[in-house]
Design a protein around this motif. Structure first.
Motif, PDB file in Angstrom:
ATOM      1  N   SER A  74     -60.641   1.832   7.647  1.00  0.00           N
ATOM      2  CA  SER A  74     -59.866   3.269   7.625  1.00  0.00           C
ATOM      3  C   SER A  74     -59.952   4.074   6.291  1.00  0.00           C
ATOM      4  CB  SER A  74     -58.595   3.274   8.201  1.00  0.00           C
ATOM      5  OG  SER A  74     -58.038   4.460   7.931  1.00  0.00           O
ATOM      6  N   MET A  75     -59.627   3.153   5.211  1.00  0.00           N
ATOM      7  CA  MET A  75     -59.790   3.771   3.942  1.00  0.00           C
ATOM      8  C   MET A  75     -61.095   4.427   3.619  1.00  0.00           C
ATOM      9  SD  MET A  75     -56.918   3.415   2.229  1.00  0.00           S
ATOM     10  CE  MET A  75     -56.216   4.088   3.852  1.00  0.00           C
ATOM     11  N   ARG A  76     -62.150   3.601   4.101  1.00  0.00           N
ATOM     12  CA  ARG A  76     -63.581   4.135   3.802  1.00  0.00           C
ATOM     13  C   ARG A  76     -64.041   5.265   4.531  1.00  0.00           C
ATOM     14  NH1 ARG A  76     -64.851  -1.308   4.825  1.00  0.00           N
ATOM     15  NH2 ARG A  76     -64.764  -2.472   2.919  1.00  0.00           N
ATOM     16  N   ASN A  77     -63.359   5.547   5.701  1.00  0.00           N
ATOM     17  CA  ASN A  77     -63.600   6.694   6.515  1.00  0.00           C
ATOM     18  C   ASN A  77     -63.066   8.196   5.826  1.00  0.00           C
ATOM     19  OD1 ASN A  77     -65.050   5.272   8.359  1.00  0.00           O
ATOM     20  ND2 ASN A  77     -63.263   4.725   9.894  1.00  0.00           N
ATOM     21  N   HIS A  78     -61.792   7.763   5.063  1.00  0.00           N
ATOM     22  CA  HIS A  78     -61.228   8.880   4.694  1.00  0.00           C
ATOM     23  C   HIS A  78     -61.926   9.302   3.134  1.00  0.00           C
ATOM     24  CE1 HIS A  78     -57.891   8.370   7.412  1.00  0.00           C
ATOM     25  NE2 HIS A  78     -57.283   9.495   6.841  1.00  0.00           N
ATOM     26  N   GLU A  79     -62.468   8.175   2.822  1.00  0.00           N
ATOM     27  CA  GLU A  79     -63.327   8.311   1.116  1.00  0.00           C
ATOM     28  C   GLU A  79     -64.221   9.388   1.746  1.00  0.00           C
ATOM     29  OE1 GLU A  79     -66.776   5.867  -1.443  1.00  0.00           O
ATOM     30  OE2 GLU A  79     -65.592   5.198   0.544  1.00  0.00           O
ATOM     31  N   GLN A  80     -64.979   9.316   2.728  1.00  0.00           N
ATOM     32  CA  GLN A  80     -66.232  10.359   3.238  1.00  0.00           C
ATOM     33  C   GLN A  80     -65.729  11.533   3.472  1.00  0.00           C
ATOM     34  OE1 GLN A  80     -69.524   9.634   3.220  1.00  0.00           O
ATOM     35  NE2 GLN A  80     -68.646   7.792   2.434  1.00  0.00           N
ATOM     36  N   VAL A  81     -64.394  11.899   3.740  1.00  0.00           N
ATOM     37  CA  VAL A  81     -64.008  13.106   3.787  1.00  0.00           C
ATOM     38  C   VAL A  81     -63.909  13.774   2.417  1.00  0.00           C
ATOM     39  CG1 VAL A  81     -61.679  14.778   4.165  1.00  0.00           C
ATOM     40  CG2 VAL A  81     -62.541  12.713   5.753  1.00  0.00           C
ATOM     41  N   TYR A 131     -51.845  14.185   8.873  1.00  0.00           N
ATOM     42  CA  TYR A 131     -53.439  13.940   8.659  1.00  0.00           C
ATOM     43  C   TYR A 131     -53.635  13.859   7.227  1.00  0.00           C
ATOM     44  CZ  TYR A 131     -52.985  15.174  13.522  1.00  0.00           C
ATOM     45  OH  TYR A 131     -52.410  15.087  14.890  1.00  0.00           O
ATOM     46  N   CYS A 132     -53.450  12.763   6.485  1.00  0.00           N
ATOM     47  CA  CYS A 132     -53.477  12.418   5.117  1.00  0.00           C
ATOM     48  C   CYS A 132     -53.730  11.146   4.784  1.00  0.00           C
ATOM     49  CB  CYS A 132     -52.505  13.041   4.297  1.00  0.00           C
ATOM     50  SG  CYS A 132     -50.720  12.402   4.931  1.00  0.00           S
ATOM     51  N   ILE A 133     -53.846  10.835   3.621  1.00  0.00           N
ATOM     52  CA  ILE A 133     -54.227   9.335   3.152  1.00  0.00           C
ATOM     53  C   ILE A 133     -53.138   8.595   3.239  1.00  0.00           C
ATOM     54  CG2 ILE A 133     -54.669   7.768   1.071  1.00  0.00           C
ATOM     55  CD1 ILE A 133     -56.956   9.829   0.343  1.00  0.00           C
ATOM     56  N   PHE A 134     -51.969   9.106   3.181  1.00  0.00           N
ATOM     57  CA  PHE A 134     -50.636   8.400   3.055  1.00  0.00           C
ATOM     58  C   PHE A 134     -50.210   7.955   4.315  1.00  0.00           C
ATOM     59  CE2 PHE A 134     -48.674   9.660  -1.341  1.00  0.00           C
ATOM     60  CZ  PHE A 134     -49.770   9.235  -1.904  1.00  0.00           C
ATOM     61  N   ASP A 135     -50.623   8.628   5.398  1.00  0.00           N
ATOM     62  CA  ASP A 135     -50.392   8.249   6.656  1.00  0.00           C
ATOM     63  C   ASP A 135     -51.422   7.548   7.504  1.00  0.00           C
ATOM     64  OD1 ASP A 135     -47.662   9.069   7.022  1.00  0.00           O
ATOM     65  OD2 ASP A 135     -48.148  11.258   7.395  1.00  0.00           O
ATOM     66  N   ALA A 136     -52.414   7.199   6.726  1.00  0.00           N
ATOM     67  CA  ALA A 136     -53.681   6.388   7.493  1.00  0.00           C
ATOM     68  C   ALA A 136     -53.427   5.132   7.489  1.00  0.00           C
ATOM     69  CB  ALA A 136     -55.063   6.792   6.540  1.00  0.00           C
ATOM     70  N   LEU A 189     -61.487  12.823  11.909  1.00  0.00           N
ATOM     71  CA  LEU A 189     -61.872  12.797  10.631  1.00  0.00           C
ATOM     72  C   LEU A 189     -63.377  13.732  10.466  1.00  0.00           C
ATOM     73  CD1 LEU A 189     -61.413   9.507   9.001  1.00  0.00           C
ATOM     74  CD2 LEU A 189     -60.086  11.423   8.697  1.00  0.00           C
ATOM     75  N   ASP A 190     -64.061  13.572  11.465  1.00  0.00           N
ATOM     76  CA  ASP A 190     -65.370  14.440  11.350  1.00  0.00           C
ATOM     77  C   ASP A 190     -64.999  15.945  11.519  1.00  0.00           C
ATOM     78  OD1 ASP A 190     -67.130  12.753  11.209  1.00  0.00           O
ATOM     79  OD2 ASP A 190     -67.320  12.064  13.422  1.00  0.00           O
ATOM     80  N   ALA A 232     -59.857   2.826  -5.986  1.00  0.00           N
ATOM     81  CA  ALA A 232     -60.914   1.839  -6.259  1.00  0.00           C
ATOM     82  C   ALA A 232     -62.243   2.491  -5.638  1.00  0.00           C
ATOM     83  CB  ALA A 232     -60.486   0.664  -5.750  1.00  0.00           C
ATOM     84  N   LEU A 233     -62.017   2.958  -4.348  1.00  0.00           N
ATOM     85  CA  LEU A 233     -63.186   3.597  -3.679  1.00  0.00           C
ATOM     86  C   LEU A 233     -63.935   4.871  -4.462  1.00  0.00           C
ATOM     87  CD1 LEU A 233     -62.158   3.182  -0.110  1.00  0.00           C
ATOM     88  CD2 LEU A 233     -63.749   1.794  -1.120  1.00  0.00           C
ATOM     89  N   TRP A 234     -62.952   5.547  -4.969  1.00  0.00           N
ATOM     90  CA  TRP A 234     -63.310   6.903  -5.713  1.00  0.00           C
ATOM     91  C   TRP A 234     -64.081   6.241  -7.119  1.00  0.00           C
ATOM     92  CZ3 TRP A 234     -57.970   9.172  -4.367  1.00  0.00           C
ATOM     93  CH2 TRP A 234     -57.929   9.563  -3.217  1.00  0.00           C
ATOM     94  N   LEU A 235     -63.417   5.325  -7.828  1.00  0.00           N
ATOM     95  CA  LEU A 235     -64.128   4.798  -9.093  1.00  0.00           C
ATOM     96  C   LEU A 235     -65.684   4.131  -8.256  1.00  0.00           C
ATOM     97  CD1 LEU A 235     -61.133   2.845 -10.585  1.00  0.00           C
ATOM     98  CD2 LEU A 235     -62.217   4.872 -11.446  1.00  0.00           C
TER      99      LEU A 235
END
Length: 422
Positions: free
Chosen positions: A107-114, A96-101, A46-47, A156-159
């Motif tokens: 893991s969701m929070r890590n993707h949020e940071q992207v 390499y996307c949210i749907f396959d995470a 993700l980095d 929810a994280l984006w909100l």
């Protein structure tokens, strides 16, 4: 002044166009291929994905293909109507996307940071992302249950972080998403995640901000829109505050409807007995207690007056106006609580409408004489039941009247004792 003469142009001469003036053909597939190729090189780190997206913005046209970019980061490829992935090209999709995470919140929070880093770097993507979410949420029915859960959690994280506004959820109020319970299921997962991340108070605040607090029942399938089922669904998810919000909203709507009914009845010049019957029937149906009804009646009656702007004239005008409605008020001054609620409302009204500051005592005296208010409740208000709004002013206004009531009460008690002694 000499005018600049145009140079002659040879017949058939080709005029060369500058490259920057040429508009490239819209090519979302080519953009997708370039992004996917870059993501594949990161091997899912993700980095490294963030670094790639940061630098790629200098070469790839994010302004033109922002929606495509978010399609890829969320679903792995180009989304087409219905929620499926376009299969054009040799490699139409990346893993390499949210749907396959993984579904877990870390893991969701890590993707949020992207997304946070990308939008922070390219500010113009903010609006595009909001529009993208409006589209993606409409496609929820076409996603797998697992993809739906991940999207709900990420939304929810984006909100929570403000990447998208709460009103984006209104797109879920769609017949095709509602009838099969898909919209409700998505919202429940989103609410639970939001509560876990930020707390229930912030969730309620977000629902109000997005204008969803009055529309919660609309997301239930039509054949399940009952108060009992609504309550059970949110109790099962331990979202009790949502039930309270719904009840409060329903109560406010009922009160507004009651006020309009009362205005219509008064304008139709109905007899007070008929108006009382209408209000009691409505109150029983909507569970509005008398102490709230009497406040609504007061507010409605006072809203119908055209008040004189001169303080010395408005008191007599108010007393004349209210005298016509005392029997109506009396019908709902049925408990100590409703009587006290009325006095407090009169106090608040006179405090907030400066011309009525001197009218308070005369209004209370009218209500005492017409048996809307009892001696006992007036004395209780004077002793410790009053509010702080204009407290000293109104207590001083009422002092002589209260002293008279107290002396009358003492005389009555003395007479009773004398009769008992005889």
């Amino acid at each position: 002044m000499s005018q600049k003469t145009e140079r002659p142009v040879l017949s058939g001469q080709r005029i060369k166009t500058r490259k920057r003036d040429e508009r490239e053909k819209y090519d979302p597939t080519g953009f997708r291929d370039a992004v996917i190729a870059g993501l594949e090189k990161t091997e899912g780190d993700l980095d490294q994905i963030s670094k790639f997206l940061d630098s790629a913005g200098n070469k790839l046209d994010y302004r033109r293909y922002g929606e495509v970019l978010f399609d890829i980061l969320i679903a792995g490829g180009l989304l087409v109507p219905g929620g499926s992935i376009s299969q054009d090209g040799e490699k139409p999709r990346t893993n390499y996307c949210i749907f396959d995470a993984p579904e877990d919140m870390e893991s969701m929070r890590n993707h949020e940071q992207v997304f946070v880093k990308l939008i922070r770097r390219y500010k113009y993507l903010e609006k595009m992302f909001e529009e993208e979410m409006g589209k993606v949420l409409l496609f929820v029915k076409g996603f797998t249950p697992s993809e739906g859960i991940k999207l709900a959690r990420m939304t929810a994280l984006w909100l929570v972080n403000g990447s998208v506004p709460p009103n984006v959820l209104l797109v879920l109020n769609n017949e095709h998403l509602i009838k099969d319970g898909i919209a409700l299921e998505f919202l429940l997962e989103l609410f639970l995640t939001f509560k876990q991340e930020k707390g229930i108070a912030y969730l309620i605040q977000a629902l109000k901000k997005g204008g969803l607090e009055s529309k919660l029942m609309d997301f239930f399938p039509p054949n399940k829109r009952t108060e009992e089922y609504f309550k059970q669904v949110f109790l099962d998810k331990e979202l009790n505050e949502i039930i309270k919000l719904h009840k409060a909203q329903a109560s406010q709507e009922a009160k507004r409807e009651l006020q309009q009914t009362l205005i219509d009845d008064i304008n139709d010049e109905k007899a007070h007995s008929e108006i009382t019957a209408d209000i009691k029937e409505f109150a029983q149906r909507t569970n509005i207690p008398d102490h709230e009804i009497i406040v609504i009646i007061w507010s409605t009656i006072m809203s119908l007056g055209e008040w004189n702007k001169k303080e010395e004239l408005v008191t007599d005008q108010a007393v004349r106006h209210l005298k016509a409605y005392c029997t109506l008020l009396q019908a709902f001054a049925s408990t100590d609580r409703s009587e006290l609620a009325l006095i407090l409302k009169v106090q608040e009204f006179c405090y907030e409408n400066m011309n009525f500051m001197k009218a308070f005592q005369k209004i209370i005296l009218l209500f005492y004489k017409t048996e809307v208010l009892s001696e006992e409740i007036i004395l209780r208000w004077y002793k410790d039941g009053h509010s702080n709004k204009g407290k000293m002013h109104f207590l001083e206004q009422m002092r002589k009247f209260v002293e008279w009531l107290q002396s009358a009460e003492e005389e009555s008690e003395s007479e009773d004792e004398q009769k008992l002694g005889d």
